[in-house]
Design an enzyme around this catalytic site. Structure first.
Site, mmCIF file in Angstrom:
data_model
loop_
_atom_site.group_PDB
_atom_site.id
_atom_site.type_symbol
_atom_site.label_atom_id
_atom_site.label_comp_id
_atom_site.label_asym_id
_atom_site.label_seq_id
_atom_site.Cartn_x
_atom_site.Cartn_y
_atom_site.Cartn_z
ATOM 1 N N ASP A 192 3.307 46.218 -15.207
ATOM 2 C CA ASP A 192 3.045 46.861 -16.612
ATOM 3 C C ASP A 192 4.127 46.671 -16.857
ATOM 4 O O ASP A 192 5.655 46.587 -16.747
ATOM 5 C CB ASP A 192 2.843 48.532 -16.690
ATOM 6 C CG ASP A 192 2.208 48.814 -17.951
ATOM 7 O OD1 ASP A 192 2.043 48.202 -18.835
ATOM 8 O OD2 ASP A 192 2.712 50.063 -18.061
ATOM 9 N N ASN A 250 -9.029 47.303 -20.743
ATOM 10 C CA ASN A 250 -7.998 46.147 -21.175
ATOM 11 C C ASN A 250 -8.537 45.871 -21.557
ATOM 12 O O ASN A 250 -7.898 45.314 -23.349
ATOM 13 C CB ASN A 250 -7.323 45.492 -20.243
ATOM 14 C CG ASN A 250 -6.350 45.682 -19.192
ATOM 15 O OD1 ASN A 250 -5.247 45.476 -18.572
ATOM 16 N ND2 ASN A 250 -4.701 46.822 -20.638
HETATM 17 C C1 IPE Z 1 -2.177 49.698 -16.383
HETATM 18 O O1 IPE Z 1 -1.507 48.790 -17.628
HETATM 19 C C2 IPE Z 1 -3.803 47.456 -16.055
HETATM 20 C C3 IPE Z 1 -2.458 46.133 -15.584
HETATM 21 C C4 IPE Z 1 -1.540 46.815 -15.593
HETATM 22 C C5 IPE Z 1 -3.946 45.697 -15.728
HETATM 23 P P1 IPE Z 1 -2.452 49.662 -19.170
HETATM 24 O O2 IPE Z 1 -0.912 48.772 -19.502
HETATM 25 O O3 IPE Z 1 -3.441 48.931 -19.718
HETATM 26 O O4 IPE Z 1 -2.212 50.958 -18.876
HETATM 27 P P2 IPE Z 1 -1.892 52.042 -19.861
HETATM 28 O O5 IPE Z 1 -2.569 51.406 -21.000
HETATM 29 O O6 IPE Z 1 -0.428 51.860 -20.153
HETATM 30 O O7 IPE Z 1 -2.319 53.057 -19.065
HETATM 31 C C1 IPE Z 2 0.940 44.235 -18.203
HETATM 32 O O1 IPE Z 2 1.693 44.521 -19.660
HETATM 33 C C2 IPE Z 2 -0.384 43.508 -17.754
HETATM 34 C C3 IPE Z 2 -1.550 44.010 -18.062
HETATM 35 C C4 IPE Z 2 -1.800 45.340 -19.061
HETATM 36 C C5 IPE Z 2 -2.972 43.009 -18.592
HETATM 37 P P1 IPE Z 2 1.616 45.007 -20.799
HETATM 38 O O2 IPE Z 2 0.440 44.248 -21.830
HETATM 39 O O3 IPE Z 2 0.647 46.421 -20.637
HETATM 40 O O4 IPE Z 2 2.768 45.681 -21.181
HETATM 41 P P2 IPE Z 2 3.380 46.466 -21.812
HETATM 42 O O5 IPE Z 2 2.300 47.832 -21.655
HETATM 43 O O6 IPE Z 2 1.996 46.414 -23.814
HETATM 44 O O7 IPE Z 2 5.070 46.256 -22.357
HETATM 45 MG MG MG Z 3 0.879 48.268 -20.308
#
Ligand code: IPE
Ligand code: IPE
Ligand code: MG
Length: 238
Positions: free
Chosen positions: A11, A59
């Site tokens: 993340d 997502n």
């Molecule tokens: C969890 O991260 C999913 C992945 C790392 C693929 P998110 O960024 O989607 O989770 P939330 O929305 O912060 O809970």
């Molecule tokens: C993790 O990074 C990747 C996926 C969830 C696919 P994020 O895209 O969630 O990055 P933040 O949480 O918005 O910084």
């Molecule tokens: Mg995230």
């Protein structure tokens, strides 16, 4: 003790990019680079299983362009890295719902699994279009169908039977779950399998995750006492 299975919620790609005045997609690209390094480090540290959360079933609610970027990066990762993973003896498995993925992605995932099926050096599990509630519901439905058709008795369903109907059938439960970016939640990751996992939350964003972070997380894990509902080793000796 070293964990046999490390799972990572990768993340913070977006925030990493935003902090640099870059588009989120640049963060995702940097995230793939961090993933390559992580696979290498996990192998070097002798951990047999690595599961990474790459795209959640929630997502899809991101802007269309970001979803497309993430799909493109998965394609790129498999096309570019599969040969090397195979050469290094890595067995690749994918968990998540494949039903509604683009046909070319479905065949890439299948190709990755088939090509590496006999490899034994290390296991890489990619959670893609994965959501634990979705996985549990699909498992429950497939069991209910078997009961309905008379193939299985309700009372024959135990933890093992249930686990064998999850996408992770045959994969040991994670010992250590790491989440980067400072968030402290599971976000629908491995709810069933994480029953007795240890959690380590790291402040760094995923693109900055390196070998030292992995080593720190494993050291933290090793210093913990797992009890599985029993008493600790000290108390047991009294
Ligand atoms: C969890 O991260 C999913 C992945 C790392 C693929 P998110 O960024 O989607 O989770 P939330 O929305 O912060 O809970
Ligand atoms: C993790 O990074 C990747 C996926 C969830 C696919 P994020 O895209 O969630 O990055 P933040 O949480 O918005 O910084
Ligand atoms: Mg995230």
């Amino acid at each position: 003790m070293k964990p046999a299975h490390v799972a990572i919620i990768m993340d913070g790609n977006g925030r990493w990019a935003e902090a640099r005045g870059l588009p989120r997609r640049a963060g995702h690209r940097a995230g793939v680079e961090a993933l390559r390094k992580a696979v290498r480090s996990v192998g070097e540290l002798g951990v047999d299983w690595l599961t990474v959360y790459a795209f959640s079933s929630e997502n899809w609610s991101r802007p269309r362009s970001e979803v497309n970027d993430l799909m493109g990066l998965l394609r790129l990762f498999i096309r570019r890295d599969l040969a090397e993973l195979h050469q290094n003896g890595v067995r690749v498995r994918i968990v998540g719902d494949r039903e509604n993925l683009e046909p070319d992605i479905k065949s890439l995932l299948l190709e990755a699994e088939n090509l590496t099926a006999q490899n034994t050096a290390m296991n890489l599990v990619i959670a893609f279009n994965y959501g634990a509630r979705d996985e549990i519901l699909r498992a429950a439905k497939s069991l209910m169908r078997k009961v309905q058709s008379g193939e299985m008795e309700i009372d024959a369903v135990d933890f093992d039977t249930f686990g064998n109907h999850l996408d992770t059938a045959g994969i040991p439960d994670p010992d250590l779950i790491i989440r980067t970016s400072g968030e402290q939640r599971l976000s629908n990751f491995l709810l069933w399998q994480a029953a007795y996992a240890e959690f380590v939350f790291l402040p760094c964003h995923w693109p900055d995750f390196g070998r030292e972070d992995l080593e720190t997380a494993i050291a933290t894990f090793s210093a913990r006492e797992r009890r599985f509902g029993g008493v600790g080793a000290r108390e047991a000796a009294l």
